[in-house]
Enzyme design. Sequence first.
Site, PDB file in Angstrom:
ATOM      1  N   GLY A 130      -9.442  16.207  36.454  1.00 33.50           N
ATOM      2  CA  GLY A 130      -9.503  16.103  35.000  1.00 33.50           C
ATOM      3  C   GLY A 130     -10.914  16.331  34.511  1.00 33.50           C
ATOM      4  N   CYS A 131     -11.224  15.760  33.377  1.00 36.32           N
ATOM      5  CA  CYS A 131     -12.551  15.918  32.780  1.00 36.32           C
ATOM      6  C   CYS A 131     -13.620  15.361  33.713  1.00 36.32           C
ATOM      7  CB  CYS A 131     -12.586  15.189  31.440  1.00 36.32           C
ATOM      8  SG  CYS A 131     -14.204  15.225  30.655  1.00 36.32           S
ATOM      9  N   PHE A 132     -14.646  16.148  33.963  1.00 35.72           N
ATOM     10  CA  PHE A 132     -15.681  15.705  34.900  1.00 35.72           C
ATOM     11  C   PHE A 132     -16.437  14.481  34.412  1.00 35.72           C
ATOM     12  CE2 PHE A 132     -17.930  19.962  33.666  1.00 35.72           C
ATOM     13  CZ  PHE A 132     -18.199  19.536  32.370  1.00 35.72           C
TER      14      PHE A 132
END
Length: 176
Positions: A9-11
Amino acid sequence: MEQATLGGGCFWCLEAVYQMVEGIESVVSGYAAGQTKNPDYRSVCSGTTGHAETVQITFDSKVISYFEILEIFWISHDPTTLNRQGNDVGIQYRSIIPYHSPEQKKQAEQSIQKAGEHFSDPIVTQVEILKEFYPAEDYHQNYFRTNPKQAYCHYVIKPKIDKYLKTGFKVKKEGS
């Protein structure tokens, strides 16, 4: 020191969780597993580069093992959703383990089997050799620490941190 690269997902989310873990020396947000050289955020978000948002973790294997890093990975995202984490949708948000060595590949595959016992849906995490890691732009680094009041941090990242804190894994001491 050793390195691990993970995408879930979003880092910003993975970065915030792993920055808390004892034995982690550094966490760099970036891009991996794509087809173009030197991608930037805009091109990755377009879905045309094939890159995933990832973090590259430098860790002390005397303090935390690669397998333990993977255990944290499974609780930090949903590995059963293809190209999506919550409202973040796109190939750049896929679950992926770009491994650095044959031993990491073996451990990743074993970890997937073990983690699969805890999910009702099949794990869709990709496992592939790390070809190249590109650090993300500076404004993506240390995002949660520098933007704690931002809505995404409050509603998406903070619950993942809280979930990690409940696991009993070691947390870095203040200031380390």
